[in-house]
Scaffold this motif. Structure first.
Motif, PDB file in Angstrom:
ATOM      1  N   ASP A  18      -4.541  11.926   4.891  1.00  0.00           N
ATOM      2  CA  ASP A  18      -3.476  12.473   5.731  1.00  0.00           C
ATOM      3  C   ASP A  18      -2.280  12.965   4.932  1.00  0.00           C
ATOM      4  N   MET A  19      -2.362  12.934   3.606  1.00  0.00           N
ATOM      5  CA  MET A  19      -1.240  13.355   2.758  1.00  0.00           C
ATOM      6  C   MET A  19      -1.423  14.799   2.311  1.00  0.00           C
TER       7      MET A  19
ATOM      8  N   ARG B 279      -1.397  13.492  -2.556  1.00  0.00           N
ATOM      9  CA  ARG B 279      -2.678  12.857  -2.856  1.00  0.00           C
ATOM     10  C   ARG B 279      -2.839  12.659  -4.358  1.00  0.00           C
TER      11      ARG B 279
ATOM     12  N   GLN C   1       9.009   8.657  -1.255  1.00  0.00           N
ATOM     13  CA  GLN C   1       7.789   8.829  -0.476  1.00  0.00           C
ATOM     14  C   GLN C   1       7.957   9.808   0.682  1.00  0.00           C
TER      15      GLN C   1
ATOM     16  N   GLU D 135       0.861  -1.179   0.000  1.00  0.00           N
ATOM     17  CA  GLU D 135       0.000   0.000   0.000  1.00  0.00           C
ATOM     18  C   GLU D 135       0.898   1.229   0.000  1.00  0.00           C
ATOM     19  N   PRO D 136       1.158   1.816  -1.163  1.00  0.00           N
ATOM     20  CA  PRO D 136       2.068   2.971  -1.202  1.00  0.00           C
ATOM     21  C   PRO D 136       1.528   4.114  -0.368  1.00  0.00           C
ATOM     22  N   HIS D 137       2.426   4.780   0.327  1.00  0.00           N
ATOM     23  CA  HIS D 137       2.005   5.900   1.165  1.00  0.00           C
ATOM     24  C   HIS D 137       3.089   6.977   1.134  1.00  0.00           C
ATOM     25  N   PHE D 138       2.681   8.184   0.781  1.00  0.00           N
ATOM     26  CA  PHE D 138       3.617   9.296   0.749  1.00  0.00           C
ATOM     27  C   PHE D 138       3.631   9.962   2.128  1.00  0.00           C
ATOM     28  N   ASP D 139       4.665   9.673   2.875  1.00  0.00           N
ATOM     29  CA  ASP D 139       4.808  10.176   4.239  1.00  0.00           C
ATOM     30  C   ASP D 139       5.840  11.300   4.237  1.00  0.00           C
TER      31      ASP D 139
ATOM     32  N   ASN E 259      -0.461   9.836  -5.367  1.00  0.00           N
ATOM     33  CA  ASN E 259      -0.994   8.549  -4.937  1.00  0.00           C
ATOM     34  C   ASN E 259      -2.105   8.084  -5.866  1.00  0.00           C
TER      35      ASN E 259
ATOM     36  N   ALA F 169      -8.179   6.849   1.187  1.00  0.00           N
ATOM     37  CA  ALA F 169      -6.999   6.320   1.881  1.00  0.00           C
ATOM     38  C   ALA F 169      -5.854   7.319   1.960  1.00  0.00           C
ATOM     39  N   SER F 170      -6.054   8.551   1.461  1.00  0.00           N
ATOM     40  CA  SER F 170      -4.941   9.503   1.400  1.00  0.00           C
ATOM     41  C   SER F 170      -5.235  10.821   2.099  1.00  0.00           C
TER      42      SER F 170
END
Length: 640
Positions: A470-471, A476, A519, A230-234, A479, A467-468
């Motif tokens: 918080d980005m 976003r 990310q 699950e890719p996530h840009f933090d 993603n 699912a995004s």
């Protein structure tokens, strides 16, 4: 890089399907012309076409492996490349396992025995594979994190079949009792988005394993899917004065990825356009191959070619450069063949020149590197600057925002400021659905009178946006593009157009270790100083020639607008619409009217028209069987 086919029967009658599997492999000859084979036991039958890249004399598939007490427990069929296969083999050998080959496929099946389904967490590469466990009678399949390699499947009461290309499943439709009805929802999604989003296909009963997912199934059972990536840009703030540390991390990760992607027992070349992405890859690849060959393509029409910039880049980095120029006649003639290779249409005009440059490259090399994925990982699309320009609207009271939005919709089309006002007062979830923005809903209903609002792009994008939350705004959008445009358009055309020419394409930007750095990049290191991919550009300052480093992104310019309005493609488009037997799908009179409006300069309908035309050609091949794609099917012996 190959073509796989795996059938798990529901009734334990796998040997009866062996001939059908062998016949279906013919449809994927282009994916693996070096060798072919089938294998079966009571429940499963595997077929494989091989494009030999690593351990050429061995590593034939379907590959058998097992522990000492059951040395042929598993069967593997695998498409792709595992770039850390050397390190994986060493790790597994240290754990006590023996290997029979020097290839990159065997570590997958040995790793599966050792780690189970978690083997996918250890793989660095691009892959789609199927493993059959003869002991537990379980089939396990997986796709890579980003969806670089395809994997279709279909289930009937006779069994479940997996394949690298949908056409091989269609070839077995009679044996499997597979229905061939079209999926209306998928058709609307295609026209709206210009590609068919995962997990759909245009055929109702054929689906796709999604990127970053594994599936398991037992004889007579249902496909069970699990998402492992699950890719996530933090985004992480960069302390003032520490920016260079980030740039160095990017450079090291990309250089390490290119080094791994150069592993092969055949010659590796590189595509080279006028942009920073492919130029960075080629410049880094040159460090590992002083005799690197690079390839680019362009058009005869002035202003629609990056040939000159690519040639300047090739000279600057010191590589031999080969150019393919595509004429309008070549373009039109290749369209049916290309739609056949695609399996489902993709309404991206740039896939045609990609086909031709791959064809040219295959005369010289068997593997090429390319720059796909850089825009999605590092923030490269121009549209990603939009959150900056729309930021003032976020400060307005909600009631005022809604009022301005209503006003924007009644302003005349083309009025200055209308678009900015409308987009600024529209939530991102409603205004941005990737780079494929050709139709609004009214335009969609003009050509698809039966279109439903509940089937529009929001059906595809809403779960991704959910699912995004918080980005940051750019993250976003990135993603969203990872799950939509990249895997639906960019990676489909990359795989299909290169494999059509038996050429392996490798994409070093789409590497798990590169993503681990990308990310974390904050908003202000993606969009800064009026440019995109700011951090990547800074990281590549000592690698990429100056004339490319800050060059504006152009995409791949194709003169479609001019060709559809002129002698080059207008007649072809008109004939395609009139002859197409798609009256139950499209309002053909409206499509013809759009073509006339485009020719007369009333409106630029080029992308909308191309979307419809691509579908009509596809329909003529796969549904009507009226259009001959002129594919030369090769016969070869299949070793049983």
């Amino acid at each position: 890089m190959c073509g796989l086919l795996a059938l798990l029967t529901a009734r334990g009658d796998a040997p009866e399907f062996t001939d059908a599997v062998g016949r279906s492999l013919q449809c994927m000859y282009h994916r693996g012309p070096d060798a072919a084979g089938t294998w079966n036991d009571g429940d499963a039958v595997f077929g494989f076409n091989r494009l030999a890249i690593i351990d050429i004399e061995h590593s034939h598939q379907p590959l058998r492996w097992g522990p000492a007490d059951n040395p042929e427990r598993y069967a593997l069929t695998f498409n792709g490349e595992i770039y850390n296969y050397v390190e994986l083999r060493e790790e597994l050998q240290a754990a006590g396992y023996a290997f029979n080959t020097e290839g990159d496929g065997e570590p997958i099946v040995v790793g599966y025995h050792h780690w189970g389904a978690n083997v996918v967490e250890h793989l660095r590469g691009m892959f789609a594979f199927v493993i059959w466990d003869t002991e537990t009678r379980t089939m396990f399949a997986a796709r890579d994190q980003f969806g670089i390699k395809p994997l279709f499947y279909a289930t009937t009461d006779k069994g479940t079949v997996f394949a690298s290309e949908k056409k091989s499943i269609l070839e077995m439709a009679d044996e499997l009792g597979l229905g061939l009805g079209l999926d209306r929802r998928a058709i609307e999604h295609y026209v709206d988005l210009q590609y068919v989003p995962e997990p759909e296909s245009l055929h109702e009963e054929i689906r796709r394993v999604e990127s970053g997912c594994t599936v398991t199934i037992k004889p007579g059972g249902k496909v069970h899917s699990d998402r492992y990536f699950e890719p996530h840009f933090d985004s992480q703030p960069v302390p003032k004065g520490k920016e260079q540390d980030l740039y160095d991390r990017i450079a090291r990760a990309l250089e390490g990825s290119v080094e791994k992607h150069m592993r092969a027992d055949v010659t590796v070349g590189s595509f080279l356009s006028g942009g920073i992405d492919s130029t960075a890859i080629a410049a880094l690849a040159k460090r590992h191959n002083p005799n690197l060959l690079t390839f680019t393509t362009g058009f005869e029409r002035e202003g629609y070619s990056e040939v000159d910039v690519a040639a300047e880049s090739a000279e600057a980095i010191g590589v031999e450069h080969i150019v393919k120029i595509v004429s309008p006649e070549e373009y039109a003639d290749a369209i049916p063949k290309i739609m056949w290779y695609l399996d489902d249409p993709v309404a991206d005009p740039s896939l045609v020149p990609l086909f031709f440059v791959a064809q040219e490259a295959r005369k010289h090399v068997k593997v090429v590197l390319s720059g796909e994925g850089a825009d999605e990982l590092f923030g490269g699309y121009t549209i990603y600057k939009e959150p900056l320009s729309l930021a003032p609207f976020e400060k307005l009271p909600s009631a005022l925002n809604k009022g301005l939005n209503r006003l924007s919709r009644v302003l005349p089309d083309g009025m200055k400021g209308k678009s900015l006002l409308e987009r600024g007062t529209t939530p991102m979830e409603d205004r941005y659905y990737g780079n494929a923005r050709s139709f609004n809903f009214d335009q969609l209903q003009r050509v698809l009178p039966w279109a439903k609002r509940e089937w529009d792009h929001r059906e595809v994008t809403a779960p991704i946006y959910a699912a995004s939350t918080d980005m940051d705004p750019v993250a976003r959008m990135q993603n969203l593009d990872l799950f939509t445009w990249m895997r639906g358009d960019i990676l489909v055309k990359a795989d299909k157009m290169n494999m059509a020419n038996s050429l392996e394409l490798r994409v070093p930007f789409l590497d798990k270790e590169v993503f681990e750095v990308a990310q974390t990049i904050p908003f202000d290191q993606k969009i800064a100083n009026g440019t995109t991919k700011y951090a990547l550009r800074k990281a590549m300052e000592q690698i990429v020639p100056p004339h490319v480093l800050h060059r504006k992104k152009l995409g791949f310019p194709v003169p479609m607008r001019h060709w559809l309005a002129g002698d080059e493609l207008f007649g072809w488009a008109q004939d395609t619409i009139r002859e197409s037997l798609t009256d139950d799908i499209f309002a053909k009179d409206q499509v013809l009217e759009m073509l006339k409006e485009h020719r007369d300069g009333v409106s630029d309908h080029s992308r909308r028209l191309w979307t419809v035309l691509a579908f009509m050609v596809w329909h003529g091949i796969f549904v009507e069987h009226r259009i001959d794609p002129q594919i030369e099917h090769k016969d070869y012996p299949v070793e049983l």
